[in-house]
Design a protein around this motif. Structure first.
Motif, short mmCIF file in Angstrom:
data_model
loop_
_atom_site.label_atom_id
_atom_site.label_comp_id
_atom_site.label_asym_id
_atom_site.label_seq_id
_atom_site.Cartn_x
_atom_site.Cartn_y
_atom_site.Cartn_z
N THR A 99 12.19 -3.69 5.10
CA THR A 99 12.52 -2.34 4.67
C THR A 99 13.60 -1.78 5.58
O THR A 99 13.51 -1.90 6.80
N ILE A 100 14.59 -1.17 4.97
CA ILE A 100 15.66 -0.48 5.69
C ILE A 100 15.43 1.01 5.53
O ILE A 100 15.24 1.49 4.41
N ALA A 101 15.43 1.74 6.64
CA ALA A 101 15.29 3.20 6.60
C ALA A 101 16.66 3.80 6.94
O ALA A 101 17.14 3.67 8.07
N LEU A 102 17.26 4.43 5.94
CA LEU A 102 18.60 4.99 6.06
C LEU A 102 18.73 6.16 5.11
O LEU A 102 18.40 6.02 3.92
N GLN A 103 19.18 7.29 5.60
CA GLN A 103 19.31 8.46 4.73
C GLN A 103 20.46 8.29 3.72
O GLN A 103 20.29 8.53 2.54
N LYS A 104 21.62 7.89 4.23
CA LYS A 104 22.80 7.64 3.38
C LYS A 104 23.56 6.47 3.97
O LYS A 104 23.58 6.31 5.19
N PRO A 105 24.22 5.67 3.16
CA PRO A 105 24.32 5.70 1.70
C PRO A 105 23.11 5.04 1.04
O PRO A 105 22.34 4.34 1.70
N LYS A 106 22.99 5.22 -0.24
CA LYS A 106 21.95 4.55 -1.02
C LYS A 106 22.30 3.06 -1.10
O LYS A 106 23.47 2.70 -1.26
N LEU A 107 21.31 2.20 -1.01
CA LEU A 107 21.55 0.76 -0.92
C LEU A 107 21.12 -0.04 -2.14
O LEU A 107 21.34 -1.25 -2.19
N LYS A 108 20.52 0.60 -3.14
CA LYS A 108 19.92 -0.16 -4.24
C LYS A 108 20.89 -1.11 -4.93
O LYS A 108 20.49 -2.19 -5.34
N ASP A 109 22.16 -0.74 -5.03
CA ASP A 109 23.12 -1.59 -5.73
C ASP A 109 23.57 -2.80 -4.92
O ASP A 109 24.08 -3.77 -5.49
N VAL A 110 23.40 -2.77 -3.59
CA VAL A 110 23.86 -3.88 -2.76
C VAL A 110 22.72 -4.78 -2.27
O VAL A 110 22.97 -5.83 -1.68
N ILE A 111 21.50 -4.39 -2.54
CA ILE A 111 20.36 -5.20 -2.09
C ILE A 111 20.39 -6.63 -2.65
O ILE A 111 20.15 -7.57 -1.90
N PRO A 112 20.71 -6.85 -3.93
CA PRO A 112 20.78 -8.23 -4.40
C PRO A 112 21.80 -9.09 -3.63
O PRO A 112 21.55 -10.27 -3.36
N THR A 113 22.92 -8.50 -3.25
CA THR A 113 23.91 -9.22 -2.45
C THR A 113 23.35 -9.55 -1.08
O THR A 113 23.53 -10.66 -0.56
N MET A 114 22.67 -8.58 -0.46
CA MET A 114 22.03 -8.83 0.84
C MET A 114 21.04 -9.98 0.73
O MET A 114 21.00 -10.86 1.60
N GLN A 115 20.23 -9.97 -0.32
CA GLN A 115 19.24 -11.03 -0.50
C GLN A 115 19.90 -12.40 -0.57
O GLN A 115 19.45 -13.35 0.05
N LYS A 116 20.99 -12.48 -1.31
CA LYS A 116 21.70 -13.76 -1.46
C LYS A 116 22.29 -14.21 -0.12
O LYS A 116 22.14 -15.38 0.27
N VAL A 117 22.96 -13.31 0.57
CA VAL A 117 23.57 -13.65 1.85
C VAL A 117 22.51 -14.12 2.85
O VAL A 117 22.68 -15.13 3.53
N LEU A 118 21.41 -13.39 2.93
CA LEU A 118 20.35 -13.77 3.87
C LEU A 118 19.68 -15.08 3.48
O LEU A 118 19.43 -15.94 4.33
#
Length: 159
Positions: A99-118
């Protein structure tokens, strides 16, 4: 089979004009993480969780923030070295939940890319890398956009 669970946590201060790296990708934002490496809190939390599960101490022990050779290093390199450390002890990754805790920016659109990279960095299936994002409802250092935090839980096993 031996099964172990690990938990990791990391925080970084946010500053204007810094690059924001999360989950191995750069995010366009006016603030970024301040750190000795690239400041990728998600990768650092995952490394700590993996190291803890394998009883290999913590990320600061293996990659100290006073080592000049690590200044500005891509955290994916640290993650790959962490995978080598747990693999050398005979462990493989079952799955990661983070889980990432961050007020801004919203991350929902980049999470699939993060998953692939990791997943690619760790040489595991993308289905074994869960990433969630949340705000803190404007509370605390995350809520005031002074910092970012990440939490990770991992399951590793040895056959």
């Amino acid at each position: 089979m031996k099964i172990r669970v690990g938990f990791g946590y990391d925080v970084h201060k946010l500053g204007e004009g810094e690059e924001l790296w999360i989950g191995g990708i750069q995010i366009d934002h006016i603030k970024g993480s301040i750190g000795h490496s690239d400041g990728d809190v998600l990768i650092h939390a995952i490394c700590d969780a993996l190291l803890g599960a394998a009883n290999l101490r913590d990320i600061g022990y293996h990659f100290p923030d006073n080592d000049p050779s690590l200044k500005g290093i891509d955290s994916k390199i640290l993650l790959r070295k962490t995978i080598d450390l747990i693999t050398n002890k005979g462990f493989t990754i079952g799955n990661i939940d983070s889980t990432i805790a961050l007020q801004k920016p919203k991350l929902k659109d980049v999470i699939p890319t993060m998953q692939k990279v990791l997943a690619d960095t760790m040489a595991i299936d993308i289905e074994d890398v869960a990433i969630k994002a949340t705000t803190t409802e404007k509370l605390g250092f995350v809520g005031t956009e002074a910092g970012i935090a990440a939490y990770a839980t991992v399951l590793i096993s040895k056959h």
